[in-house]
Write a protein that holds these residues in place. Structure first.
Motif, short mmCIF file in Angstrom:
data_model
loop_
_atom_site.label_atom_id
_atom_site.label_comp_id
_atom_site.label_asym_id
_atom_site.label_seq_id
_atom_site.Cartn_x
_atom_site.Cartn_y
_atom_site.Cartn_z
N GLU A 142 0.80 -1.23 0.00
CA GLU A 142 0.00 0.00 0.00
C GLU A 142 0.83 1.28 0.00
O GLU A 142 0.32 2.35 -0.36
N LYS A 202 2.04 -2.51 4.35
CA LYS A 202 0.72 -3.08 4.09
C LYS A 202 0.00 -3.23 5.42
O LYS A 202 0.55 -3.76 6.38
N LYS A 259 -3.19 1.98 8.59
CA LYS A 259 -2.50 1.81 7.32
C LYS A 259 -1.93 3.14 6.86
O LYS A 259 -2.40 4.21 7.25
#
Length: 456
Positions: free
Chosen positions: A321, A335, A366
């Motif tokens: 991510e 992530k 996150k």
């Protein structure tokens, strides 16, 4: 085959990717002379560099050593320089197969002249339960038999086509030897009589087999027959198209399976709706990550290279991510609430860690994007509409953060999916669009499609 059973940390890891593994330990950085010595030994072992070719090699502009380096760099898809640059040194330090990198599938090694083969487990390793060794070896053979006409049956005494043994140092009548922990991990021999077809594992490893069927190395990093070690779970990604093409070219396809393997769906590079999960620089490259894949871009070159993330970092999950390159030439991947630190091809020990060790409150689950300013040593982490600033030197968050992204980066009002810096400009990504931002003028210069870097 080259079945490797690396099984201490994982219950049963099958590495059907090498003729077993010649590895140089990952050493701390020392003098260049040591790395040069390592490289010479590597080329002698895997690229037929002769001893008398190395005496004046480092002093000549054109020499046999440089030519062998170029061949090795070309095989691994590195920039061909003929020099022991950092990327080349990283490759030679990776665990790998002990069989030389000569030829591709079907070009150098003959196959068995019969489809029904026998194997025998001569001895066992104390690192594993016997039943686990037996199941792992059986599973490894099934991976190959499922796509070819080969079948494998176990015998318990006498001479089998494939004799599987664990040993250390000089073992039996084998012409190759093991050299202790993290040296030669194992080796296998091509089909034939006597020792041919046999597979040997180094007992000095912590113990996890493929040349024994007649396949030589592939330069496809996704293939199990790629010479360098990488963890692959055969239950999830057993064979690449190149592996299957190789085994079927010798023995034909299995009557019970399709001739062609299912290929993972590839993202469309020039899709105008293409978006990215994360983007990071890596030395001279820019890497665009999406799902299981990444694109490698060298600025000023027209083509983007699409690869699997696992080709470079097998232990990373898909769907990264956020990512960024720090001031120590390391790359951090995020992530959920975990992050990994990568140096070269290796995940540093102790990772993944929870992001709260960086100073994030536990309410942050996150990271959306991150970028490090190598001049100031500060890293900006973007979460939703806000960003935090982290000091890489003190390894702590700066005070008075988080702040609103739009306040300090006018024109960047939406959530940031990814961001990186190039030639003094920042490039912010959201969905299929990117914003070129001038940090000195503090304004957006251009709005572009996300995949404009791919020469679409």
């Amino acid at each position: 085959t080259e079945l490797m059973i690396r099984m201490k940390r994982f219950p049963i890891l099958l590495l059907l990717s090498m003729a077993l593994s010649y590895a140089f330990p990952v050493l701390p950085d020392k003098e260049n002379g040591e790395e040069n010595t390592q490289l010479v030994q590597y080329l002698k072992s895997f690229y037929e560099l002769k001893t008398d070719q190395t005496s004046l090699a480092w002093k000549r502009s054109t020499n046999p050593l440089a030519e062998k380096i170029k061949i090795m760099q070309d095989f691994f898809g590195l920039k061909v320089t003929g020099k022991a640059d950092s990327e080349t040194v990283e490759v030679i330090k990776q665990p790998r197969c002990g069989v030389p990198d000569v030829g591709l599938y079907g070009m150098t090694l003959p196959g068995w002249k019969k489809p029904k083969l026998t194997y025998r487990i001569v001895n066992y390793t104390p690192d594993m339960e016997r039943t686990d060794v037996e199941k792992a070896i059986q599973k490894a053979f099934q991976v190959w038999s499922s796509v070819s006409q080969l079948t494998f049956s176990r015998i318990y005494e006498g001479i089998a086509d494939i004799m599987i043994a664990f040993g250390r140092g000089v073992h039996g009548r084998c012409p190759r030897y093991f050299d202790g922990h993290l040296g030669v991990l194992g080796h296998a021999f091509p089909p034939g009589n006597g020792i041919s077809g046999d597979v040997h594992f180094d007992e000095d490893e912590d113990w996890t087999f493929g040349h024994a069927l007649g396949l030589s190395h592939s330069n496809d990093a996704r293939a199990l027959m790629f010479p360098n070690y990488k963890f692959i779970d055969p239950t999830q990604f057993p064979l690449s198209p190149d592996d299957i093409s190789g085994i079927q070219s010798i023995y034909g396809p299995s009557p019970n399976s399709p001739n062609k393997p299912d290929k993972p769906q590839l993202p469309k590079t020039c899709d105008p709706k293409l978006s990215f999960d994360a983007i990071t620089t890596l030395r001279r490259e820019i890497m665009f990550l999406k799902g299981r894949h990444l694109w490698r871009v060298y600025p000023n070159y027209s083509e983007a290279e699409l690869e699997l993330i696992s080709t470079f970092w097998p232990s990373l999950p898909s769907g990264i991510e956020a990512a960024y390159e720090n001031t120590n030439d390391q790359v951090l991947f995020f992530k959920d609430n975990k992050f990994w630190v990568i140096s070269g091809y290796e995940v540093l020990p102790g990772y993944p860690k929870n992001i709260d060790v960086l100073g994030f409150p536990r309410s942050i689950k996150k990271i959306d994007a991150a970028i490090c300013n190598r001049n100031t040593g500060k890293t900006d982490f973007f979460v939703g509409q806000k960003y935090w600033r982290y000091d890489e030197t003190s390894q702590s968050m700066d005070k008075d953060y988080p702040k609103q992204t739009a306040d300090d980066f006018p024109g960047i009002g939406q959530k940031v999916d990814a961001v990186f810096q190039h030639n003094g400009f920042l490039y912010f990504f959201h969905g299929s669009m990117q914003w070129e931002f001038d940090p000195n003028a503090k304004r957006v210069i251009r709005v572009l499609n996300s995949n404009s870097w791919f020469n679409c």
